[in-house]
Design a protein around this motif. Structure first.
Motif, PDB file in Angstrom:
ATOM      1  N   VAL A   1     -40.035  -9.686  40.223  1.00 19.30           N
ATOM      2  CA  VAL A   1     -40.105 -10.330  39.834  1.00 19.30           C
ATOM      3  C   VAL A   1     -40.488  -9.387  38.569  1.00 19.30           C
ATOM      4  CG1 VAL A   1     -42.218 -12.362  38.134  1.00 19.30           C
ATOM      5  CG2 VAL A   1     -41.138 -12.715  40.661  1.00 19.30           C
ATOM      6  N   THR A   2     -40.327  -8.991  37.213  1.00 16.68           N
ATOM      7  CA  THR A   2     -40.335  -8.254  36.355  1.00 16.68           C
ATOM      8  C   THR A   2     -40.982  -8.976  34.564  1.00 16.68           C
ATOM      9  OG1 THR A   2     -40.067  -5.993  35.366  1.00 16.68           O
ATOM     10  CG2 THR A   2     -38.214  -7.562  35.965  1.00 16.68           C
ATOM     11  N   SER A   3     -40.275  -8.121  33.957  1.00 14.19           N
ATOM     12  CA  SER A   3     -40.736  -8.564  32.466  1.00 14.19           C
ATOM     13  C   SER A   3     -39.605  -7.712  31.851  1.00 14.19           C
ATOM     14  CB  SER A   3     -42.211  -8.846  32.146  1.00 14.19           C
ATOM     15  OG  SER A   3     -41.796  -8.394  30.779  1.00 14.19           O
ATOM     16  N   ASP A   4     -39.359  -7.778  30.879  1.00 18.38           N
ATOM     17  CA  ASP A   4     -38.715  -7.112  29.377  1.00 18.38           C
ATOM     18  C   ASP A   4     -39.580  -6.232  28.715  1.00 18.38           C
ATOM     19  OD1 ASP A   4     -39.522  -9.438  28.024  1.00 18.38           O
ATOM     20  OD2 ASP A   4     -37.306  -9.397  27.139  1.00 18.38           O
ATOM     21  N   HIS A   5     -40.903  -6.724  28.408  1.00 17.26           N
ATOM     22  CA  HIS A   5     -41.628  -5.339  27.604  1.00 17.26           C
ATOM     23  C   HIS A   5     -43.096  -6.427  27.757  1.00 17.26           C
ATOM     24  CE1 HIS A   5     -41.049  -8.886  24.255  1.00 17.26           C
ATOM     25  NE2 HIS A   5     -39.639  -8.518  24.497  1.00 17.26           N
ATOM     26  N   GLY A   6     -44.019  -5.559  27.204  1.00 17.41           N
ATOM     27  CA  GLY A   6     -45.376  -5.923  27.082  1.00 17.41           C
ATOM     28  C   GLY A   6     -45.420  -6.750  25.712  1.00 17.41           C
ATOM     29  N   MET A   7     -47.081  -6.920  25.095  1.00 14.50           N
ATOM     30  CA  MET A   7     -46.898  -8.020  24.651  1.00 14.50           C
ATOM     31  C   MET A   7     -48.579  -6.418  23.047  1.00 14.50           C
ATOM     32  SD  MET A   7     -46.500 -10.415  21.689  1.00 14.50           S
ATOM     33  CE  MET A   7     -45.379 -10.977  22.563  1.00 14.50           C
ATOM     34  N   ASN A   8     -48.528  -6.850  22.004  1.00 18.46           N
ATOM     35  CA  ASN A   8     -49.474  -6.160  21.306  1.00 18.46           C
ATOM     36  C   ASN A   8     -50.369  -7.346  20.184  1.00 18.46           C
ATOM     37  OD1 ASN A   8     -48.793  -6.830  18.444  1.00 18.46           O
ATOM     38  ND2 ASN A   8     -47.357  -5.036  19.034  1.00 18.46           N
ATOM     39  N   ASN A   9     -51.617  -6.832  20.036  1.00 14.54           N
ATOM     40  CA  ASN A   9     -52.487  -8.032  19.507  1.00 14.54           C
ATOM     41  C   ASN A   9     -52.295  -8.217  17.681  1.00 14.54           C
ATOM     42  OD1 ASN A   9     -54.326  -9.076  20.590  1.00 14.54           O
ATOM     43  ND2 ASN A   9     -55.326  -7.448  21.121  1.00 14.54           N
ATOM     44  N   ASP A  10     -51.156  -7.514  17.560  1.00 12.68           N
ATOM     45  CA  ASP A  10     -50.227  -7.478  16.051  1.00 12.68           C
ATOM     46  C   ASP A  10     -49.491  -9.414  15.939  1.00 12.68           C
ATOM     47  OD1 ASP A  10     -52.100  -5.913  15.112  1.00 12.68           O
ATOM     48  OD2 ASP A  10     -50.121  -4.166  15.150  1.00 12.68           O
ATOM     49  N   LEU A  11     -49.782  -9.726  17.488  1.00 11.04           N
ATOM     50  CA  LEU A  11     -48.198 -11.026  17.646  1.00 11.04           C
ATOM     51  C   LEU A  11     -47.163 -10.395  17.885  1.00 11.04           C
ATOM     52  CD1 LEU A  11     -50.348 -13.756  15.254  1.00 11.04           C
ATOM     53  CD2 LEU A  11     -50.627 -12.777  17.405  1.00 11.04           C
ATOM     54  N   SER A  12     -47.190  -9.193  17.916  1.00 13.90           N
ATOM     55  CA  SER A  12     -45.475  -8.748  18.242  1.00 13.90           C
ATOM     56  C   SER A  12     -45.691  -7.810  19.344  1.00 13.90           C
ATOM     57  CB  SER A  12     -45.184  -8.153  17.249  1.00 13.90           C
ATOM     58  OG  SER A  12     -45.857  -7.236  16.220  1.00 13.90           O
ATOM     59  N   HIS A  13     -44.093  -6.462  19.769  1.00 10.80           N
ATOM     60  CA  HIS A  13     -44.204  -6.061  20.481  1.00 10.80           C
ATOM     61  C   HIS A  13     -42.637  -5.041  19.829  1.00 10.80           C
ATOM     62  CE1 HIS A  13     -40.517  -8.113  21.192  1.00 10.80           C
ATOM     63  NE2 HIS A  13     -41.683  -9.737  21.689  1.00 10.80           N
ATOM     64  N   GLY A  14     -42.577  -3.902  20.229  1.00 10.46           N
ATOM     65  CA  GLY A  14     -41.464  -3.456  19.577  1.00 10.46           C
ATOM     66  C   GLY A  14     -41.601  -1.403  20.131  1.00 10.46           C
ATOM     67  N   GLY A  15     -43.020  -1.162  19.958  1.00  8.90           N
ATOM     68  CA  GLY A  15     -43.295   0.007  19.424  1.00  8.90           C
ATOM     69  C   GLY A  15     -44.127   0.769  20.751  1.00  8.90           C
ATOM     70  N   ILE A  16     -44.892   1.781  21.265  1.00 13.71           N
ATOM     71  CA  ILE A  16     -44.525   2.734  22.309  1.00 13.71           C
ATOM     72  C   ILE A  16     -45.930   2.598  22.654  1.00 13.71           C
ATOM     73  CG2 ILE A  16     -43.321   4.062  21.647  1.00 13.71           C
ATOM     74  CD1 ILE A  16     -45.713   6.175  21.538  1.00 13.71           C
ATOM     75  N   LEU A  17     -46.919   1.401  22.204  1.00  9.92           N
ATOM     76  CA  LEU A  17     -48.334   1.336  22.806  1.00  9.92           C
ATOM     77  C   LEU A  17     -48.022   0.603  24.012  1.00  9.92           C
ATOM     78  CD1 LEU A  17     -50.501  -1.135  19.943  1.00  9.92           C
ATOM     79  CD2 LEU A  17     -50.848   1.162  20.446  1.00  9.92           C
ATOM     80  N   PRO A  18     -49.599   1.319  25.122  1.00  8.69           N
ATOM     81  CA  PRO A  18     -49.001   1.351  26.094  1.00  8.69           C
ATOM     82  C   PRO A  18     -49.405  -0.789  27.003  1.00  8.69           C
ATOM     83  CG  PRO A  18     -51.588   2.005  26.082  1.00  8.69           C
ATOM     84  CD  PRO A  18     -50.197   2.165  24.611  1.00  8.69           C
ATOM     85  N   GLU A  19     -49.973  -1.744  25.770  1.00 10.42           N
ATOM     86  CA  GLU A  19     -49.655  -3.121  26.092  1.00 10.42           C
ATOM     87  C   GLU A  19     -48.458  -3.746  25.536  1.00 10.42           C
ATOM     88  OE1 GLU A  19     -51.860  -1.652  23.699  1.00 10.42           O
ATOM     89  OE2 GLU A  19     -52.286  -2.315  22.648  1.00 10.42           O
ATOM     90  N   GLU A  20     -47.730  -3.008  25.327  1.00 12.08           N
ATOM     91  CA  GLU A  20     -46.621  -3.281  24.563  1.00 12.08           C
ATOM     92  C   GLU A  20     -45.400  -2.272  25.880  1.00 12.08           C
ATOM     93  OE1 GLU A  20     -45.252  -2.998  20.432  1.00 12.08           O
ATOM     94  OE2 GLU A  20     -46.268  -1.232  20.690  1.00 12.08           O
TER      95      GLU A  20
END
Ligand SMILES: [Zn+2]
Length: 274
Positions: free
Chosen positions: A202-221
């Motif tokens: 069970v895994t995931s492709d990427h996380g999520m941020n508080n700008d309602l998006s993802h794509g960069g290098i923030l730890p939560e993403e």
């Protein structure tokens, strides 16, 4: 060694939410029936590039699948193509971009939503193109494929966690509750899958941020979970004295090893039982 494998990619699920909110999976961890690793996803932290990364072991900057709008077949050997070439049965209940990467591009819902064709890399497919397609329905699609076709490799790829992250952000009750909901759904199936001799990841492709998006290098993403469940894993914990560092590019090779496929993909031998 030759095993069957079910890979669940919970789209958009970050590590802290997986660790804190998924009580069933944590129950397996507490009883040493599962092990959780933390993975830094490759970049960009976006869906289509990372589907390709997980399923081929190739980083986005090397695969050329560098954003979500690149609609073409993969240029690389995938778990699906290697398994099909070596006589295994493949199946997926997944977002339509997976069909575009390994079967046919562009996706044509009338032709591709329900796929049964032994000549395709994903021989048995149930694909969807609605981000709010209910996770319950998606898991039922996957279980139908499993019981009907007994695939050696099955990809299960629900989208609701990502969808709610885009609507409410990573720090929202809606995002966290969607992870809790996926955990409850998983609790319906995992025992049956283990009893049918599947190894489960069970895994995931990427996380999520508080700008309602993802794509960069923030730890939560970037920080995503990988739970491994089954007797073919070493279950060497990630937090022992010598932590095992797992790369997202090594999930493909790990699954190829479990399926006993000939391949040249990188993987971490320490994750597997001897
Ligand atoms: Zn997303």
């Amino acid at each position: 060694m030759s095993n069957k494998v079910i890979l669940i990619v919970l789209d958009g699920l970050n590590y802290p939410v997986a660790r804190d909110c998924m009580g069933y999976l944590n129950g397996l961890l507490e009883q040493q029936r599962a092990t959780l690793y933390s993975i830094q996803c490759e970049l960009p932290s976006m869906s289509r590039p990372l589907y390709e990364c997980i399923l081929t072991g190739v980083r986005p900057v090397d695969s050329g699948i560098v954003n979500n709008h690149i609609v073409r077949l993969s240029n690389h050997q995938s778990i699906f193509s290697l398994a099909k070439q070596q006589g295994k049965t493949t199946a997926a209940a997944a977002y339509h971009w997976v069909s575009e990467l390994y079967n046919r591009a562009p996706y044509d819902a009338v032709r591709d939503r329900f796929t049964h064709d032994e000549s395709l890399n994903i021989q048995h497919g149930c694909f969807y193109h609605w981000d709010h397609y209910p996770d319950e329905a998606l898991f039922l699609d996957a279980e139908h494929l499993r019981l009907t076709h007994q695939p050696d490799f099955l990809l299960v790829h629900p989208m609701n966690i990502d969808d709610l992250g885009h609507k409410y952000g990573v720090d929202s009750r809606q995002y966290r509750n969607s992870a809790r909901h996926a955990d409850i759904i998983l609790s319906h199936y995992i025992d049956g899958w283990l009893a049918a001799d599947y190894q489960v990841i069970v895994t995931s492709d990427h996380g999520m941020n508080n700008d309602l998006s993802h794509g960069g290098i923030l730890p939560e993403e970037r920080e995503v979970p990988m739970f491994v469940i089954g007797n073919q894993f070493s279950h060497h914990s990630a937090d022992t004295q010598k932590p095992i560092e797992v790369k997202q590019t090594e999930i493909c090779g790990l699954i190829c090893q479990l399926l006993n496929l000939e391949h040249n993909k990188p993987y971490t031998p320490e994750l597997l039982a001897l």
